[in-house]
Design a protein around this motif. Structure first.
Motif, PDB file in Angstrom:
ATOM      1  N   GLU A  90      16.757   9.260 -42.539  1.00 14.58           N
ATOM      2  CA  GLU A  90      17.777   9.145 -41.776  1.00 14.58           C
ATOM      3  C   GLU A  90      18.157  10.072 -40.665  1.00 14.58           C
ATOM      4  O   GLU A  90      18.244   9.787 -39.298  1.00 14.58           O
ATOM      5  CB  GLU A  90      18.956   8.408 -42.456  1.00 14.58           C
ATOM      6  N   LEU A  91      18.204  11.369 -41.173  1.00  8.47           N
ATOM      7  CA  LEU A  91      18.427  12.618 -40.494  1.00  8.47           C
ATOM      8  C   LEU A  91      17.266  12.765 -39.301  1.00  8.47           C
ATOM      9  O   LEU A  91      17.742  13.252 -38.343  1.00  8.47           O
ATOM     10  CB  LEU A  91      18.904  13.702 -41.248  1.00  8.47           C
ATOM     11  N   GLN A  92      16.062  12.752 -40.135  1.00  9.49           N
ATOM     12  CA  GLN A  92      15.101  13.133 -39.188  1.00  9.49           C
ATOM     13  C   GLN A  92      14.278  12.073 -38.748  1.00  9.49           C
ATOM     14  O   GLN A  92      13.054  11.609 -39.116  1.00  9.49           O
ATOM     15  CB  GLN A  92      14.014  14.214 -40.023  1.00  9.49           C
ATOM     16  N   SER A  93      15.117  11.443 -37.740  1.00 10.55           N
ATOM     17  CA  SER A  93      14.740  10.053 -37.219  1.00 10.55           C
ATOM     18  C   SER A  93      14.889  10.189 -35.762  1.00 10.55           C
ATOM     19  O   SER A  93      15.705  10.849 -35.270  1.00 10.55           O
ATOM     20  CB  SER A  93      15.589   8.857 -37.771  1.00 10.55           C
ATOM     21  N   THR A  94      13.916   9.513 -35.059  1.00  9.43           N
ATOM     22  CA  THR A  94      13.952   9.404 -33.633  1.00  9.43           C
ATOM     23  C   THR A  94      15.269   8.751 -33.165  1.00  9.43           C
ATOM     24  O   THR A  94      15.743   8.849 -32.002  1.00  9.43           O
ATOM     25  CB  THR A  94      12.934   8.885 -32.843  1.00  9.43           C
ATOM     26  N   ALA A  95      15.761   7.827 -33.792  1.00 10.33           N
ATOM     27  CA  ALA A  95      17.390   7.316 -33.618  1.00 10.33           C
ATOM     28  C   ALA A  95      18.406   8.300 -33.670  1.00 10.33           C
ATOM     29  O   ALA A  95      19.346   8.103 -33.085  1.00 10.33           O
ATOM     30  CB  ALA A  95      17.228   6.129 -34.638  1.00 10.33           C
ATOM     31  N   ASN A  96      18.121   9.493 -34.394  1.00 11.12           N
ATOM     32  CA  ASN A  96      19.152  10.461 -34.670  1.00 11.12           C
ATOM     33  C   ASN A  96      19.077  11.885 -33.933  1.00 11.12           C
ATOM     34  O   ASN A  96      20.110  12.587 -33.858  1.00 11.12           O
ATOM     35  CB  ASN A  96      19.287  10.902 -35.976  1.00 11.12           C
ATOM     36  N   ILE A  97      17.873  12.077 -33.173  1.00  5.60           N
ATOM     37  CA  ILE A  97      17.528  13.263 -32.597  1.00  5.60           C
ATOM     38  C   ILE A  97      17.429  12.691 -31.062  1.00  5.60           C
ATOM     39  O   ILE A  97      16.719  11.860 -30.683  1.00  5.60           O
ATOM     40  CB  ILE A  97      16.121  13.809 -33.196  1.00  5.60           C
ATOM     41  N   VAL A  98      18.280  13.505 -30.297  1.00  7.55           N
ATOM     42  CA  VAL A  98      18.172  13.543 -28.804  1.00  7.55           C
ATOM     43  C   VAL A  98      17.907  14.999 -28.233  1.00  7.55           C
ATOM     44  O   VAL A  98      18.149  16.056 -28.878  1.00  7.55           O
ATOM     45  CB  VAL A  98      19.604  12.961 -28.305  1.00  7.55           C
ATOM     46  N   ARG A  99      17.365  14.773 -26.838  1.00  8.75           N
ATOM     47  CA  ARG A  99      17.035  15.856 -26.126  1.00  8.75           C
ATOM     48  C   ARG A  99      18.214  16.284 -25.084  1.00  8.75           C
ATOM     49  O   ARG A  99      18.563  15.292 -24.620  1.00  8.75           O
ATOM     50  CB  ARG A  99      15.897  15.738 -25.408  1.00  8.75           C
ATOM     51  N   ILE A 100      18.863  17.615 -25.266  1.00  5.32           N
ATOM     52  CA  ILE A 100      20.050  17.830 -24.538  1.00  5.32           C
ATOM     53  C   ILE A 100      19.886  19.227 -23.969  1.00  5.32           C
ATOM     54  O   ILE A 100      19.183  20.202 -24.789  1.00  5.32           O
ATOM     55  CB  ILE A 100      21.425  17.735 -25.225  1.00  5.32           C
ATOM     56  N   PRO A 101      20.757  19.516 -22.911  1.00  6.73           N
ATOM     57  CA  PRO A 101      20.525  20.806 -22.561  1.00  6.73           C
ATOM     58  C   PRO A 101      20.992  21.943 -23.418  1.00  6.73           C
ATOM     59  O   PRO A 101      22.151  21.814 -24.165  1.00  6.73           O
ATOM     60  CB  PRO A 101      21.428  20.999 -21.145  1.00  6.73           C
ATOM     61  N   ARG A 102      20.590  23.014 -23.658  1.00  2.86           N
ATOM     62  CA  ARG A 102      20.879  24.047 -24.650  1.00  2.86           C
ATOM     63  C   ARG A 102      22.320  24.312 -24.642  1.00  2.86           C
ATOM     64  O   ARG A 102      23.048  24.500 -25.519  1.00  2.86           O
ATOM     65  CB  ARG A 102      20.069  25.301 -24.467  1.00  2.86           C
ATOM     66  N   LEU A 103      22.892  24.608 -23.578  1.00  2.00           N
ATOM     67  CA  LEU A 103      24.301  25.150 -23.558  1.00  2.00           C
ATOM     68  C   LEU A 103      25.066  23.941 -23.912  1.00  2.00           C
ATOM     69  O   LEU A 103      26.382  24.149 -24.320  1.00  2.00           O
ATOM     70  CB  LEU A 103      24.718  25.216 -21.883  1.00  2.00           C
ATOM     71  N   LEU A 104      24.800  22.834 -23.670  1.00  2.00           N
ATOM     72  CA  LEU A 104      25.753  21.559 -24.351  1.00  2.00           C
ATOM     73  C   LEU A 104      25.509  21.379 -25.663  1.00  2.00           C
ATOM     74  O   LEU A 104      26.318  21.200 -26.342  1.00  2.00           O
ATOM     75  CB  LEU A 104      25.368  20.201 -23.301  1.00  2.00           C
ATOM     76  N   HIS A 105      24.274  21.930 -26.268  1.00  2.93           N
ATOM     77  CA  HIS A 105      23.930  21.674 -27.810  1.00  2.93           C
ATOM     78  C   HIS A 105      25.177  22.814 -28.173  1.00  2.93           C
ATOM     79  O   HIS A 105      25.605  22.755 -29.308  1.00  2.93           O
ATOM     80  CB  HIS A 105      22.602  22.283 -27.932  1.00  2.93           C
ATOM     81  N   GLU A 106      25.169  24.131 -27.673  1.00  5.14           N
ATOM     82  CA  GLU A 106      25.816  25.087 -28.129  1.00  5.14           C
ATOM     83  C   GLU A 106      27.525  24.597 -28.064  1.00  5.14           C
ATOM     84  O   GLU A 106      28.191  24.968 -29.128  1.00  5.14           O
ATOM     85  CB  GLU A 106      25.878  26.356 -27.221  1.00  5.14           C
TER      86      GLU A 106
END
Length: 127
Positions: A61-77
């Motif tokens: 469930e954690l390592q799923s394309t439904a749970n993983i998104v691509r976002i800007p590094r600064l917003l991830h921080e």
């Protein structure tokens, strides 16, 4: 993703197809190169439900394309900062307050934080 957000969840997902992995290493090192490639300059992959909360949540469930998104590094921080920041309403950090929460509660919290920082479309709290 050169246009400015907020984005829909569908726009942030790494794939429109649901695919699960046994670990984040498998996602990154094996299948990432075959399917998705690197997150890209200035971007990182983000788990809506945090990996650190994996105790009772299946890796699939954690390592799923439904749970993983691509976002800007600064917003991830910024998201990580929100999870670590003390919150009076919980008398702890958000991360600590979610330690015994269900996958759904953690999902709602992750979506809400993404909305609050302005990367995800939608209004109001859902938790």
């Amino acid at each position: 993703m050169s246009k400015k957000g907020p984005y829909s969840l569908e726009q942030l997902r790494v794939s429109p197809d649901d695919k699960s992995f046994l670990s984040f290493s498998e996602f990154k090192k094996i299948d990432l190169a075959k399917y998705f490639g690197p997150a890209g300059d200035g971007y990182e992959y983000h788990h809506i439900v945090e990996q650190s909360s994996s105790g009772d949540i299946p890796e699939s469930e954690l390592q799923s394309t439904a749970n993983i998104v691509r976002i800007p590094r600064l917003l991830h921080e910024e998201i990580n900062g929100e999870y670590s920041r003390w919150q009076d309403k919980f008398d702890s950090s958000l991360r600590t307050s979610l330690s015994d929460a269900s996958f759904g509660e953690r999902w709602d919290a992750g979506i809400n934080v993404m909305r609050e920082i302005g990367i995800l479309k939608g209004e109001g709290s859902i938790w």
